[in-house]
Motif scaffolding. Structure first.
Motif, PDB file in Angstrom:
ATOM      1  N   ILE A 534       0.778  -1.244   0.193  1.00  0.00           N
ATOM      2  CA  ILE A 534      -0.093  -0.035   0.071  1.00  0.00           C
ATOM      3  C   ILE A 534       0.910   1.148  -0.093  1.00  0.00           C
ATOM      4  O   ILE A 534       0.316   2.280  -0.439  1.00  0.00           O
ATOM      5  N   SER A 535       2.014   1.110   0.590  1.00  0.00           N
ATOM      6  CA  SER A 535       3.168   2.353   0.562  1.00  0.00           C
ATOM      7  C   SER A 535       3.443   2.774  -0.905  1.00  0.00           C
ATOM      8  O   SER A 535       3.908   3.669  -1.354  1.00  0.00           O
ATOM      9  N   ASN A 536       3.393   1.520  -1.718  1.00  0.00           N
ATOM     10  CA  ASN A 536       3.918   1.880  -3.154  1.00  0.00           C
ATOM     11  C   ASN A 536       2.933   1.967  -4.119  1.00  0.00           C
ATOM     12  O   ASN A 536       3.061   1.898  -5.290  1.00  0.00           O
ATOM     13  N   SER A 537       1.577   1.929  -3.641  1.00  0.00           N
ATOM     14  CA  SER A 537       0.591   2.143  -4.142  1.00  0.00           C
ATOM     15  C   SER A 537       0.275   3.464  -5.164  1.00  0.00           C
ATOM     16  O   SER A 537      -0.442   3.575  -6.065  1.00  0.00           O
ATOM     17  N   GLY A 538       1.057   4.501  -4.637  1.00  0.00           N
ATOM     18  CA  GLY A 538       0.973   5.877  -5.357  1.00  0.00           C
ATOM     19  C   GLY A 538       0.070   6.745  -4.685  1.00  0.00           C
ATOM     20  O   GLY A 538      -0.022   7.849  -5.083  1.00  0.00           O
ATOM     21  N   GLN A 543       0.974   5.904   2.341  1.00  0.00           N
ATOM     22  CA  GLN A 543       2.265   5.882   2.895  1.00  0.00           C
ATOM     23  C   GLN A 543       2.841   6.653   3.861  1.00  0.00           C
ATOM     24  O   GLN A 543       3.473   6.207   4.711  1.00  0.00           O
ATOM     25  N   GLN A 544       2.144   7.863   3.955  1.00  0.00           N
ATOM     26  CA  GLN A 544       2.239   8.901   5.119  1.00  0.00           C
ATOM     27  C   GLN A 544       1.981   8.390   6.339  1.00  0.00           C
ATOM     28  O   GLN A 544       2.627   8.456   7.489  1.00  0.00           O
ATOM     29  N   ARG A 545       0.842   7.670   6.310  1.00  0.00           N
ATOM     30  CA  ARG A 545       0.116   7.023   7.710  1.00  0.00           C
ATOM     31  C   ARG A 545       0.857   5.808   8.165  1.00  0.00           C
ATOM     32  O   ARG A 545       1.140   5.688   9.381  1.00  0.00           O
ATOM     33  N   VAL A 546       1.441   5.056   7.191  1.00  0.00           N
ATOM     34  CA  VAL A 546       2.122   3.901   7.761  1.00  0.00           C
ATOM     35  C   VAL A 546       3.165   4.523   8.586  1.00  0.00           C
ATOM     36  O   VAL A 546       3.808   3.923   9.571  1.00  0.00           O
ATOM     37  N   ARG A 586      10.638  -8.544  -7.380  1.00  0.00           N
ATOM     38  CA  ARG A 586       9.241  -7.902  -7.231  1.00  0.00           C
ATOM     39  C   ARG A 586       9.480  -7.279  -5.800  1.00  0.00           C
ATOM     40  O   ARG A 586       9.070  -6.286  -5.723  1.00  0.00           O
ATOM     41  N   ILE A 587       9.495  -8.372  -4.779  1.00  0.00           N
ATOM     42  CA  ILE A 587       9.269  -7.802  -3.655  1.00  0.00           C
ATOM     43  C   ILE A 587      10.681  -7.040  -2.933  1.00  0.00           C
ATOM     44  O   ILE A 587      10.220  -5.887  -2.213  1.00  0.00           O
ATOM     45  N   MET A 588      11.725  -7.230  -3.519  1.00  0.00           N
ATOM     46  CA  MET A 588      12.580  -6.347  -3.150  1.00  0.00           C
ATOM     47  C   MET A 588      12.623  -5.091  -3.675  1.00  0.00           C
ATOM     48  O   MET A 588      12.993  -4.225  -2.984  1.00  0.00           O
ATOM     49  N   ASP A 589      12.104  -4.988  -4.874  1.00  0.00           N
ATOM     50  CA  ASP A 589      11.594  -3.584  -5.560  1.00  0.00           C
ATOM     51  C   ASP A 589      10.827  -2.824  -4.780  1.00  0.00           C
ATOM     52  O   ASP A 589      10.972  -1.631  -4.435  1.00  0.00           O
ATOM     53  N   LEU A 590       9.932  -3.505  -4.056  1.00  0.00           N
ATOM     54  CA  LEU A 590       8.834  -2.880  -3.154  1.00  0.00           C
ATOM     55  C   LEU A 590       9.505  -2.405  -1.825  1.00  0.00           C
ATOM     56  O   LEU A 590       9.184  -1.349  -1.382  1.00  0.00           O
ATOM     57  N   VAL A 591      10.411  -3.292  -1.350  1.00  0.00           N
ATOM     58  CA  VAL A 591      10.994  -2.844  -0.275  1.00  0.00           C
ATOM     59  C   VAL A 591      11.995  -1.912  -0.403  1.00  0.00           C
ATOM     60  O   VAL A 591      11.951  -0.870   0.655  1.00  0.00           O
TER      61      VAL A 591
END
Length: 594
Positions: A534-538, A543-546, A586-591
């Motif tokens: 959700i932080s990478n959702s745009g 992202q700010q809330r997390v 894919r996961i590491m790109d999100l991280v």
């Protein structure tokens, strides 16, 4: 059971012997029956009493009553003298077992010969049928000596026993004969099933692995499952003895499957899978046999793609969904029925491990049924959640994820995410299991959904001032604390082992990792995955809330990244190397963008 209860006992099973109407035959039976009364238990005694009353002619109620009372007095006398007359049990050794098997072979051959010679005259082979049944009962003593099982194979007794599974009993009798001697006919095939059930008792098999291996090999070579299925096809469950025969047959299959799990595929292909699905579908009151069928079905499907595929090809997914639909609005009426429901759910979950069955589940409207179960709040809700998890996980679950959103499943799953139901003790489900399934379903949707459906999912997290993000972070810190406590205990154990000079090998490290997963690491990994997705959702709001909550509660972005790297390393077990590598990237790109 006292004497009065014994005499009034009404047996459920057919009589072991008929009583002939002519004097000479009756006298012969009396002499033989008298010997058998020695050492009789209550169940056999009741059967003898029933047999003694079969041949009474309709010569008046007084005469019947007198004869019946006379029989009862004889039984009572025998019962009172039972302890005095009980003979000492014969020693069971190799010689006595060989003698017993030889007697069995002779009586089996004689019975077969008379049946061929007099196919339309049961009176001619009745005595040989009874003799054959007697020796089969005597052979139960072999079950106490599993190290002598090899004699059953070497002397061809296993082959002969399997041949008797197709033994005819009452089906060739004329109506007239049925009226007079039906209850006296020995159910030879059922007697064989009873014997095989005791021979294959799992505790007995483990007493002598060598003898057990020889017996199981011989049974499988003789196509035992196919013969057992054919025998069950012709049994009438309205007759208690035959219903018991089916129960014992299923016990044989369970025993063999537990001793040798590899035979499940072969058993399923020999007609067992088809028979189980057919029996489960039968519209009749719930009973022990239906419960046992559900249990055997779940065993066959466990860790076996061959049986899963076979069930799918037989439209078994639809059968399971039809049977489970009963529990959509109604709870099981008893504990045994609840157990059957759980077995069917387990079978369905196993089937969904096979990608081809995901499509069958989708076409059979399985998603709609599970969604309704979640809304109805019955006992089936917990298991329906588990089924959805299995149906939507991985790239093979993409179609199910999209369909779930289309049928308004988000309205059902997020209330369960926001608040864990309290009434879960009845179903035996823990709070952790519930939260694991819910988080896994949301993670699967985030991974698989595209375009409009993905936007609908992400919008759920922005509703009501991002309350779902708050709940997500609450769960994050809950499971982070649980895992940190487990890590602390494990580190203490490791230091103690090193101090004692013990070596921490790979097996020990694997055990520690499993303990961490059990403590809540897997749920924590799923939660962190949802956080980075959700932080990478745009949507900057998410992202700010997390990050805001992480900072407020002393959390760490670095720790989240570490958890996700560990998750990426373990992901994709059983998948191709190409898939694993792509998914890790894919996961590491999100991280990295978290």
């Amino acid at each position: 059971m006292d004497v009065g209860e014994l005499l009034n006992y009404q047996p459920d099973r057919g009589a072991k012997r008929p009583r002939e109407e002519d004097g000479g035959a009756a006298g012969e039976d009396d002499s033989r029956g008298g010997k058998q009364l020695k050492g009789m238990g209550a169940r056999e005694l009741a059967r003898y009493r029933e047999a003694a009353g079969i041949g009474i002619e309709a010569g008046g109620e007084m005469k019947e009553a007198e004869e019946l009372m006379g029989d009862r007095r004889k039984i009572l006398d025998k019962l009172m003298d039972q302890d005095e007359e009980e003979p000492e049990a014969e020693l069971v050794d190799e010689s006595s077992v060989k003698k017993m098997i030889l007697t069995f072979e002779k009586r089996s051959y004689k019975n077969q010969e008379l049946r061929i010679k007099f196919p339309d005259n049961p009176e001619k082979f009745m005595e040989s049928e009874l003799d054959l049944n007697d020796i089969i009962q005597e052979m139960h003593v072999i079950t106490t000596m599993p190290d002598l099982y090899h004699l059953l194979v070497e002397l061809n007794a296993v082959h002969s026993l399997l041949g008797l599974l197709s033994h005819e009993n009452t089906d060739i009798l004329s109506q007239k004969m049925v009226l007079s001697i039906m209850n006296g006919i020995s159910h030879v095939a059922i007697a064989v099933v009873d014997l095989l059930q005791e021979l294959t008792d799992i505790d007995t098999l483990h007493e002598s692995e060598e003898g057990a291996e020889v017996l199981i090999d011989a049974l499988l070579e003789g196509q035992v499952v196919a013969l057992l299925v054919q025998n069950m096809e012709r049994l009438d469950e309205q007759v208690k003895e035959e219903a018991d025969g089916i129960f014992n047959t299923l016990a044989i299959i369970e025993n063999m499957a537990e001793f040798r799990p590899g035979l499940c595929t072969e058993a399923a292909q020999q007609g067992l899978m088809q028979w189980l699905l057919k029996r489960i579908k039968v519209k009749m009151p719930f009973d022990a046999n239906k419960l046992y069928c559900s249990e055997i079905l779940a065993i066959l499907l466990q860790n076996n793609d061959n049986t899963r595929e076979l069930l799918g090809e037989m439209d078994g997914i639809d059968v399971l969904l039809q049977q489970l639909s009963v529990f959509k609005r109604h709870n099981p009426s008893m504990a045994e029925e609840q157990e059957m429901m759980e077995n069917l759910f387990d079978a369905l979950c196993s089937c969904l491990m096979l990608p081809a069955n995901r499509d069958r589940f989708l076409r059979g409207e399985g998603l709609q049924l599970m969604n309704l179960m979640l809304r109805e709040k019955k006992m089936s809700r917990t298991s329906a959640l588990k089924v959805l998890d299995h149906g939507m996980i991985g790239p093979e679950g993409a179609d199910n994820c999209h369909k779930f959103v289309d049928i308004l499943g988000l309205r059902t799953i997020f209330p369960l995410f926001m608040k864990t139901p309290k009434k879960m003790k009845k179903t035996g489900t823990t709070e952790k299991e519930h939260e694991e399934h819910v988080c896994s379903i949301i993670a699967s949707m985030l991974r698989n959904l595209k375009s409009q459906q993905r936007s609908r999912l992400l919008n759920k997290f922005t509703e009501n001032d991002c309350e779902k993000v708050d709940r997500l972070m609450e769960l994050h810190f809950k499971y982070l604390e649980a895992v940190q406590q487990a890590d602390k205990r494990i580190e203490g154990e490791k230091h103690e082992m090193v101090r004692r000079g013990e070596i921490l090998d790979d097996n020990m490290e694997d055990e520690f990792y499993l303990r961490r997963l059990d403590a809540g690491l897997f749920v924590l990994q799923l939660i962190c995955y949802v956080m980075v997705e959700i932080s990478n959702s745009g949507i900057s709001q998410l992202q700010q809330r997390v990050h805001q909550i992480l900072n407020l509660r002393g959390g760490s972005v670095k720790l989240v990244r570490h958890i996700m790297r560990e998750y990426a390393e373990s992901i994709g077990d059983g998948k191709s190397d190409e898939f694993k590598e792509a998914e890790r990237k894919r996961i590491m790109d999100l991280v990295e963008n978290f």
